[in-house]
Design a protein around this motif. Structure first.
Motif, PDB file in Angstrom:
ATOM      1  N   ASN A 391     -11.555  68.820  88.911  1.00 39.22           N
ATOM      2  CA  ASN A 391     -11.470  69.182  90.323  1.00 39.22           C
ATOM      3  C   ASN A 391     -10.663  68.138  91.084  1.00 39.22           C
ATOM      4  OD1 ASN A 391     -11.778  70.001  92.953  1.00 39.22           O
ATOM      5  ND2 ASN A 391     -14.007  69.819  92.994  1.00 39.22           N
ATOM      6  N   PRO A 392      -9.441  68.453  91.532  1.00 44.64           N
ATOM      7  CA  PRO A 392      -8.600  67.470  92.228  1.00 44.64           C
ATOM      8  C   PRO A 392      -9.226  66.957  93.517  1.00 44.64           C
ATOM      9  CG  PRO A 392      -7.327  69.411  91.600  1.00 44.64           C
ATOM     10  CD  PRO A 392      -8.764  69.756  91.391  1.00 44.64           C
ATOM     11  N   GLN A 393     -10.114  67.738  94.134  1.00 48.32           N
ATOM     12  CA  GLN A 393     -10.670  67.342  95.423  1.00 48.32           C
ATOM     13  C   GLN A 393     -11.525  66.080  95.323  1.00 48.32           C
ATOM     14  OE1 GLN A 393     -12.412  70.755  97.563  1.00 48.32           O
ATOM     15  NE2 GLN A 393     -11.164  72.082  96.265  1.00 48.32           N
ATOM     16  N   THR A 394     -12.071  65.826  94.151  1.00 47.06           N
ATOM     17  CA  THR A 394     -12.890  64.616  93.977  1.00 47.06           C
ATOM     18  C   THR A 394     -12.077  63.361  94.262  1.00 47.06           C
ATOM     19  OG1 THR A 394     -14.217  65.745  92.295  1.00 47.06           O
ATOM     20  CG2 THR A 394     -14.339  63.342  92.359  1.00 47.06           C
ATOM     21  N   ALA A 395     -10.834  63.314  93.747  1.00 41.13           N
ATOM     22  CA  ALA A 395      -9.964  62.159  94.001  1.00 41.13           C
ATOM     23  C   ALA A 395      -9.423  62.185  95.424  1.00 41.13           C
ATOM     24  CB  ALA A 395      -8.814  62.137  92.997  1.00 41.13           C
ATOM     25  N   LEU A 396      -9.091  63.368  95.938  1.00 41.63           N
ATOM     26  CA  LEU A 396      -8.538  63.467  97.285  1.00 41.63           C
ATOM     27  C   LEU A 396      -9.517  62.934  98.322  1.00 41.63           C
ATOM     28  CD1 LEU A 396      -6.971  67.048  97.028  1.00 41.63           C
ATOM     29  CD2 LEU A 396      -5.712  64.893  97.138  1.00 41.63           C
ATOM     30  N   GLU A 397     -10.797  63.162  98.107  1.00 42.63           N
ATOM     31  CA  GLU A 397     -11.804  62.700  99.046  1.00 42.63           C
ATOM     32  C   GLU A 397     -11.917  61.169  99.078  1.00 42.63           C
ATOM     33  OE1 GLU A 397     -15.323  64.637  97.767  1.00 42.63           O
ATOM     34  OE2 GLU A 397     -14.783  66.598  98.605  1.00 42.63           O
ATOM     35  N   LYS A 398     -11.411  60.487  98.064  1.00 42.54           N
ATOM     36  CA  LYS A 398     -11.516  59.036  97.976  1.00 42.54           C
ATOM     37  C   LYS A 398     -10.288  58.308  98.515  1.00 42.54           C
ATOM     38  CE  LYS A 398     -14.471  59.278  93.859  1.00 42.54           C
ATOM     39  NZ  LYS A 398     -14.585  58.932  92.415  1.00 42.54           N
ATOM     40  N   ALA A 405       1.418  65.772 102.346  1.00 40.37           N
ATOM     41  CA  ALA A 405       1.369  66.883 101.393  1.00 40.37           C
ATOM     42  C   ALA A 405       2.314  67.969 101.875  1.00 40.37           C
ATOM     43  CB  ALA A 405      -0.052  67.425 101.268  1.00 40.37           C
ATOM     44  N   ILE A 406       3.244  68.395 101.001  1.00 44.69           N
ATOM     45  CA  ILE A 406       4.223  69.415 101.367  1.00 44.69           C
ATOM     46  C   ILE A 406       4.220  70.528 100.327  1.00 44.69           C
ATOM     47  CG2 ILE A 406       5.666  67.698 102.527  1.00 44.69           C
ATOM     48  CD1 ILE A 406       7.611  67.842 100.185  1.00 44.69           C
ATOM     49  N   ASN A 407       4.645  71.687 100.762  1.00 41.22           N
ATOM     50  CA  ASN A 407       4.776  72.817  99.852  1.00 41.22           C
ATOM     51  C   ASN A 407       5.826  73.772 100.397  1.00 41.22           C
ATOM     52  OD1 ASN A 407       4.246  74.671  97.747  1.00 41.22           O
ATOM     53  ND2 ASN A 407       2.080  74.187  97.790  1.00 41.22           N
ATOM     54  N   GLY A 408       6.259  74.702  99.570  1.00 42.68           N
ATOM     55  CA  GLY A 408       7.195  75.729  99.984  1.00 42.68           C
ATOM     56  C   GLY A 408       6.479  77.050 100.164  1.00 42.68           C
ATOM     57  N   SER A 409       6.861  77.800 101.174  1.00 41.44           N
ATOM     58  CA  SER A 409       6.183  79.070 101.443  1.00 41.44           C
ATOM     59  C   SER A 409       6.426  80.092 100.339  1.00 41.44           C
ATOM     60  CB  SER A 409       6.654  79.643 102.794  1.00 41.44           C
ATOM     61  OG  SER A 409       8.029  80.013 102.730  1.00 41.44           O
ATOM     62  N   SER A 410       7.486  79.897  99.535  1.00 42.75           N
ATOM     63  CA  SER A 410       7.799  80.844  98.470  1.00 42.75           C
ATOM     64  C   SER A 410       7.404  80.339  97.088  1.00 42.75           C
ATOM     65  CB  SER A 410       9.308  81.165  98.483  1.00 42.75           C
ATOM     66  OG  SER A 410       9.692  81.745  99.711  1.00 42.75           O
ATOM     67  N   ASP A 411       6.610  79.281  97.046  1.00 44.38           N
ATOM     68  CA  ASP A 411       6.161  78.712  95.768  1.00 44.38           C
ATOM     69  C   ASP A 411       5.186  79.689  95.110  1.00 44.38           C
ATOM     70  OD1 ASP A 411       5.176  77.208  93.653  1.00 44.38           O
ATOM     71  OD2 ASP A 411       5.011  75.364  94.824  1.00 44.38           O
ATOM     72  N   ILE A 422      -6.106  70.787 100.368  1.00 42.73           N
ATOM     73  CA  ILE A 422      -5.852  69.352 100.220  1.00 42.73           C
ATOM     74  C   ILE A 422      -6.210  68.597 101.496  1.00 42.73           C
ATOM     75  CG2 ILE A 422      -3.987  67.648 100.003  1.00 42.73           C
ATOM     76  CD1 ILE A 422      -2.643  69.621  98.021  1.00 42.73           C
ATOM     77  N   GLU A 423      -5.766  69.132 102.629  1.00 46.85           N
ATOM     78  CA  GLU A 423      -6.046  68.458 103.908  1.00 46.85           C
ATOM     79  C   GLU A 423      -7.541  68.378 104.162  1.00 46.85           C
ATOM     80  OE1 GLU A 423      -4.677  68.603 108.593  1.00 46.85           O
ATOM     81  OE2 GLU A 423      -4.536  70.440 107.386  1.00 46.85           O
ATOM     82  N   GLU A 424      -8.264  69.456 103.917  1.00 46.27           N
ATOM     83  CA  GLU A 424      -9.705  69.459 104.145  1.00 46.27           C
ATOM     84  C   GLU A 424     -10.408  68.425 103.274  1.00 46.27           C
ATOM     85  OE1 GLU A 424     -10.996  73.429 103.488  1.00 46.27           O
ATOM     86  OE2 GLU A 424     -10.301  74.174 105.445  1.00 46.27           O
ATOM     87  N   ALA A 425      -9.974  68.315 102.009  1.00 46.18           N
ATOM     88  CA  ALA A 425     -10.605  67.356 101.098  1.00 46.18           C
ATOM     89  C   ALA A 425     -10.339  65.922 101.548  1.00 46.18           C
ATOM     90  CB  ALA A 425     -10.088  67.560  99.680  1.00 46.18           C
ATOM     91  N   ILE A 426      -9.110  65.630 101.969  1.00 47.11           N
ATOM     92  CA  ILE A 426      -8.770  64.268 102.408  1.00 47.11           C
ATOM     93  C   ILE A 426      -9.551  63.891 103.656  1.00 47.11           C
ATOM     94  CG2 ILE A 426      -6.910  62.829 103.329  1.00 47.11           C
ATOM     95  CD1 ILE A 426      -4.989  64.383 101.480  1.00 47.11           C
ATOM     96  N   ARG A 427      -9.597  64.800 104.618  1.00 44.02           N
ATOM     97  CA  ARG A 427     -10.309  64.514 105.867  1.00 44.02           C
ATOM     98  C   ARG A 427     -11.824  64.478 105.648  1.00 44.02           C
ATOM     99  NH1 ARG A 427      -6.873  64.389 110.069  1.00 44.02           N
ATOM    100  NH2 ARG A 427      -4.811  65.378 109.786  1.00 44.02           N
ATOM    101  N   ARG A 428     -12.306  65.248 104.694  1.00 45.80           N
ATOM    102  CA  ARG A 428     -13.724  65.230 104.367  1.00 45.80           C
ATOM    103  C   ARG A 428     -14.162  63.848 103.880  1.00 45.80           C
ATOM    104  NH1 ARG A 428     -13.680  69.749 101.680  1.00 45.80           N
ATOM    105  NH2 ARG A 428     -13.527  68.869  99.576  1.00 45.80           N
ATOM    106  N   GLY A 429     -13.214  63.137 103.266  1.00 45.88           N
ATOM    107  CA  GLY A 429     -13.506  61.786 102.798  1.00 45.88           C
ATOM    108  C   GLY A 429     -13.354  60.733 103.868  1.00 45.88           C
ATOM    109  N   CYS A 434      -3.334  61.937 107.499  1.00 49.20           N
ATOM    110  CA  CYS A 434      -2.894  62.973 106.562  1.00 49.20           C
ATOM    111  C   CYS A 434      -1.923  63.911 107.271  1.00 49.20           C
ATOM    112  CB  CYS A 434      -4.104  63.742 106.034  1.00 49.20           C
ATOM    113  SG  CYS A 434      -3.696  65.125 104.954  1.00 49.20           S
ATOM    114  N   THR A 435      -0.745  64.075 106.707  1.00 54.55           N
ATOM    115  CA  THR A 435       0.283  64.940 107.280  1.00 54.55           C
ATOM    116  C   THR A 435       0.538  66.109 106.340  1.00 54.55           C
ATOM    117  OG1 THR A 435       1.344  63.029 108.333  1.00 54.55           O
ATOM    118  CG2 THR A 435       2.648  65.054 108.159  1.00 54.55           C
ATOM    119  N   ILE A 436       0.566  67.314 106.884  1.00 55.82           N
ATOM    120  CA  ILE A 436       0.788  68.531 106.103  1.00 55.82           C
ATOM    121  C   ILE A 436       2.068  69.193 106.593  1.00 55.82           C
ATOM    122  CG2 ILE A 436      -0.130  70.796 105.466  1.00 55.82           C
ATOM    123  CD1 ILE A 436      -1.732  68.453 104.370  1.00 55.82           C
ATOM    124  N   LYS A 437       2.914  69.614 105.661  1.00 59.93           N
ATOM    125  CA  LYS A 437       4.172  70.237 106.044  1.00 59.93           C
ATOM    126  C   LYS A 437       4.488  71.409 105.102  1.00 59.93           C
ATOM    127  CE  LYS A 437       8.365  70.715 107.868  1.00 59.93           C
ATOM    128  NZ  LYS A 437       8.561  71.261 109.230  1.00 59.93           N
TER     129      LYS A 437
END
Length: 484
Positions: A391-398, A405-411, A422-429, A434-437
């Protein structure tokens, strides 16, 4: 998706760029030229391959390998050996070798083998010209570079692994802020060569011109790095990243409190694992990273890709049930022998439903009839057992450092809804930096695209959209300015 379990290693193998080592070999005019054939990866998949053999100025033979269907050209071969009618093309860095027999002046029969994998039949005939076209890649830099380039190595002592890579930095000034690039899934070389694109070479070139020192490395067991990639989980690979951070912070030409990570795809899961274990990671960039387990990501990926291929909802749903049933066995049954038996039993119960799909749909879904259990055995490796359900969220929370964190709309490989996870997990910790784009009309490689389909990757000449590179650089500069 099925490419992970059937041909992931072989496909990645065909995409990598190695360093050409010229070696002495017999001057054999018969072997010189272009040899082309179809490599049988499985019953359902073949790849058109080619070897080009030339005589060098010092009277030795040199060769390059080309994966025509994947648009990967001029992959250097380490050695060419000929004895009577027997020949071998060795790519030692990939634990890969082609062994063949010259049957006639224009026919070679043989097999391409990667260590630990079943040999793939590859018979080749001599042709006058290389099939296919070498793609244009306008963003790839050409030497001489306007910056310094240094080949380096460092040790991951705990794993008894030596990592090799390339460090680029501006010609003047210093010390410099630094980034370590973390590759995605599959065995990758330092340039992260994907469908004819050298993604990390292009990114490193841009960021170095912008004033950063950039380290890109061969995965363990790839290129000039030692170790065994096939047995390495994301946790093992994260330990290699930690060793890389320690290496950079030990250099006098690097600013020690301005060293961060950029992870792409699965590298965006490996990088947070490393950063969560050491406070010395000063910033983190996640490019097309997943916020869910590999298992859940595979379900999402299959649905997105197969929908784009026109497969019916019934076919997609059946494929998901088949895959989930096998992964449930992998999760519950720890003994591989018993797991193989249970997978075979599980698959046999789906054969009637698979037979009701059209032949075209079965082909697109890569579902044999009857279903072949061997195609699912790759999930039973110790590394895959970790990666599938981690579960990647375990590390993201730490994470405590600034994160982009960036992504493409057509990915279609990592869906853009992962940004919110990702944003929720980081802020939960408790980390608010945290910047999302989200970049419109960008695919998994951050190319400008029309559909996001994997088939577009090779056809698009652009390796990475300039606007993405500019955004990355500006964000990094903003973080650096705060740390001064």
């Amino acid at each position: 998706m099925k490419t992970v379990k059937i041909v992931g290693v072989l496909l990645c193998m065909c995409l990598m760029l190695l360093v050409l080592i010229r070696v002495e070999a017999q001057n054999n005019p018969q072997i010189q030229g272009i040899w082309v054939g179809d490599m049988r990866v499985s019953e359902k998949l073949s790849l058109k391959m080619a070897f080009e053999v030339k005589l060098t100025s010092d009277n030795s033979l040199a060769a390059t390998m080309n994966s025509i269907d994947q648009g990967a050209f001029d992959i250097p071969v380490d050695s060419v050996l000929i004895e009577n009618d027997q020949l071998s093309f060795c790519i030692s860095s990939l634990n890969c070798i082609y062994r063949g027999r010259i049957v006639e002046g224009n026919l070679i029969e043989g097999n391409l083998t990667q260590k630990g994998a079943k040999p793939c039949e590859l018979n080749m005939t001599k042709v006058n010209a290389m099939p296919g076209r070498k793609p244009k890649r306008p963003q790839e830099p050409r030497k001489p570079y306007p910056y310094q380039e240094e080949n380096i190595t460092y040790a991951n002592a705990e794993a008894d692994v030596t990592i090799a890579g390339t460090l680029t930095k501006p010609k003047t000034g210093g010390p410099f802020p630094a980034v370590l690039l973390v590759t995605g899934s599959g065995p990758n070389d330092r340039d992260q060569h994907i469908f004819g694109h050298k993604v990390f070479l292009v990114l490193a070139d841009y960021l170095t011109r912008e004033g950063f020192a950039v380290l890109r490395v061969d995965d363990r067991g790839v290129g000039q790095s030692t170790g065994n990639f096939s047995t390495a989980s994301v946790i093992d690979l994260a330990s290699d990243v930690i060793a890389g951070i320690n290496y950079l912070k030990g250099r006098k030409d690097i600013i020690h409190n301005q060293v961060g990570l950029i992870g792409h795809s699965l590298g965006g899961e490996i990088a947070p694992l490393a950063a969560a274990q050491m406070q010395e990671v000063d910033f983190l960039v996640l490019m097309a990273a997943s916020g869910i387990s590999l298992e859940e990501g595979m379900y999402e990926q299959c649905e997105a890709i197969y929908s784009g291929m026109g497969i019916s909802s019934q076919g997609i749903e059946l494929n998901r049930r088949i895959l989930k049933s096998c992964l449930d066995v992998v999760r519950i049954e720890k003994d591989n022998g018993r797991a193989k038996t249970r997978i075979a039993e599980t698959l046999s119960r789906f054969n009637r439903e698979v037979s009701q799909l059209s032949k075209e749909e079965r082909k697109k879904l890569e579902l044999s009839l009857p279903l072949d259990p061997k195609e699912y055995y790759a999930f039973l490796s110790s590394a895959m057992r970790v990666d599938l359900f981690h579960n990647p969220q375990t590390a993201l929370e730490k994470l405590k450092c600034p994160v982009l964190a960036i992504n493409g709309s057509s990915d279609l490989q990592v869906l853009s809804n992962n940004l919110e996870i990702i944003e929720e997990a980081i802020r939960r910790g408790g980390n608010t930096d945290c910047t999302i784009k989200l970049f419109p009309e960008k695919n998994h490689l951050f190319q400008n695209c029309k559909t996001g389909a994997l088939s577009e990757y090779y056809e698009i000449e652009e390796t990475m959209a300039p606007e993405v590179q500019v955004y990355l650089s500006n964000w990094l500069k903003g973080i650096i300015s705060k740390e001064k």
